[in-house]
Design an enzyme around this catalytic site. Structure first.
Site, PDB file in Angstrom:
ATOM      1  N   LYS A 198      -1.134  11.334   5.734  1.00 25.27           N
ATOM      2  CA  LYS A 198      -0.769  10.300   6.694  1.00 25.27           C
ATOM      3  C   LYS A 198      -0.061   9.136   6.024  1.00 25.27           C
ATOM      4  O   LYS A 198       0.959   8.630   6.511  1.00 25.27           O
ATOM      5  CB  LYS A 198      -2.041   9.824   7.414  1.00 25.27           C
ATOM      6  CG  LYS A 198      -1.832   8.705   8.417  1.00 25.27           C
ATOM      7  CD  LYS A 198      -2.083   7.323   7.859  1.00 25.27           C
ATOM      8  CE  LYS A 198      -3.507   7.112   7.408  1.00 25.27           C
ATOM      9  NZ  LYS A 198      -3.740   5.703   6.963  1.00 25.27           N
TER      10      LYS A 198
ATOM     11  N   LYS B 180       0.835  -1.203   0.000  1.00 26.32           N
ATOM     12  CA  LYS B 180       0.000   0.000   0.000  1.00 26.32           C
ATOM     13  C   LYS B 180       0.872   1.257   0.000  1.00 26.32           C
ATOM     14  O   LYS B 180       0.539   2.253  -0.662  1.00 26.32           O
ATOM     15  CB  LYS B 180      -0.934   0.009   1.203  1.00 26.32           C
ATOM     16  CG  LYS B 180      -1.853   1.234   1.280  1.00 26.32           C
ATOM     17  CD  LYS B 180      -2.740   1.395   0.029  1.00 26.32           C
ATOM     18  CE  LYS B 180      -3.569   2.684   0.057  1.00 26.32           C
ATOM     19  NZ  LYS B 180      -4.643   2.667   1.045  1.00 26.32           N
TER      20      LYS B 180
END
Length: 302
Positions: A245, A177
């Site tokens: 983030k 990811k």
């Protein structure tokens, strides 16, 4: 075969993912700190629970879809040792936890090891595809953890996603990811710079996008986010604050590994500027807004 499934994390992604599981005939047990967040699922037949531990007591497989690493660690392991409300407190030997949050790979490995001590298996399964993919059940799901556990959970992944890949051992899904977010962030930035150049040169950006879509520069990001940039439409599908983030996780992981990712760092700084200016709630395509501001061009993001 219908399963008793737990789902915690009913936000912009988690709710449609859980609804797809309910629509497939599975019995859902859910928890959210805000009761109103559970309303769509309870209307679909899901059973609300009093705590994360209560979810785990009713479901052999518990899915979590949260915001960041500390949220997952506290939810699964507790705010302090012996926390009676955490997921682990409700698990029995043989239970499975599937965390679909985008979070730190190293923390994922640490949490998985702690769960394994209680004979609870963990998969890290972050996703790509945004809220549209979550609603349509077409997410790309990148999975780390034991292969046997992956095979057990795969039929449930197939309800939520289309491209499902077992990447490797615990933490490998999170590394994948992070790689995804590097490519997405840099491609958004590249599309944004291209359209900025076209505008500065007095050339129609819409025509430039149309031409590029037919060549080697064509991409899903040019198609979708390029249109957003031209229209000035930054209603969130994936919020810039969440992409910020994710790029922080990329930088932290690079630091742990001792490698330099200067292009990823540039994207992270553009997102830092965007969020710092109060626009973290916009779609991450608003990286283009930060680029425009850097070049002194007026912008009114919506």
């Amino acid at each position: 075969m219908a399963e008793h499934i737990g789902f915690i994390g009913l936000g912009i992604m988690g709710t449609p993912m859980a609804l797809n599981l309910a629509a497939a005939g599975h019995a859902l047990h859910i928890y959210a700190r805000r009761p109103e967040a559970m309303s769509a699922l309870t209307e679909a037949g899901a059973t609300p629970c009093d705590s994360p531990a209560d979810v785990a007591r009713h479901a052999g497989i518990v899915f979590t879809m949260l915001s960041d690493t500390p949220d997952v660690e506290q939810l699964l392991l507790g705010a302090e040792p012996g926390d009676p409300n955490c997921v682990l407190a409700g698990c029995t030997p043989g239970s499975i936890v599937v965390d679909m949050t985008t979070m730190s790979p190293s923390a994922t490995r640490r949490i998985a090891a702690r769960l394994a001590e209680a004979d609870v298996a963990m998969l890290d399964a972050p996703v790509s595809g945004g809220d549209i993919g979550a609603r349509d059940g077409t997410l790309s799901i990148m999975v780390g953890g034991p292969r046997r556990t992956f095979d057990r959970v795969r039929p449930l992944f197939e309800v939520m996603g289309r491209n499902i890949v077992h990447v490797g051992d615990s933490g490998a899904g999170q590394v994948c990811k992070a790689c995804n977010q590097i490519v997405v962030g840099q491609t958004i930035a590249g599309v944004g710079e291209a359209l900025l150049l076209a505008e500065a040169a007095g050339v129609d950006g819409a025509k430039v996008r149309e031409a590029l879509l037919g060549g080697f520069a064509g991409s899903r990001i040019l198609e979708v986010h390029g249109r957003r940039m031209i229209d000035g439409d930054y209603q969130p599908g994936f919020k810039a604050a969440l992409h910020q983030k994710d790029m922080r996780i990329v930088q932290e992981t690079a630091h742990e590994l001792g490698i330099g990712l200067p292009c990823a760092a540039l994207v992270a700084q553009l997102l830092n500027a965007l969020v710092g200016q109060g626009d973290g709630g916009l779609d991450s395509a608003a990286i283009h807004v930060a680029q425009r501001r850097l070049n002194g061009r007026d912008v009114d993001p919506t």
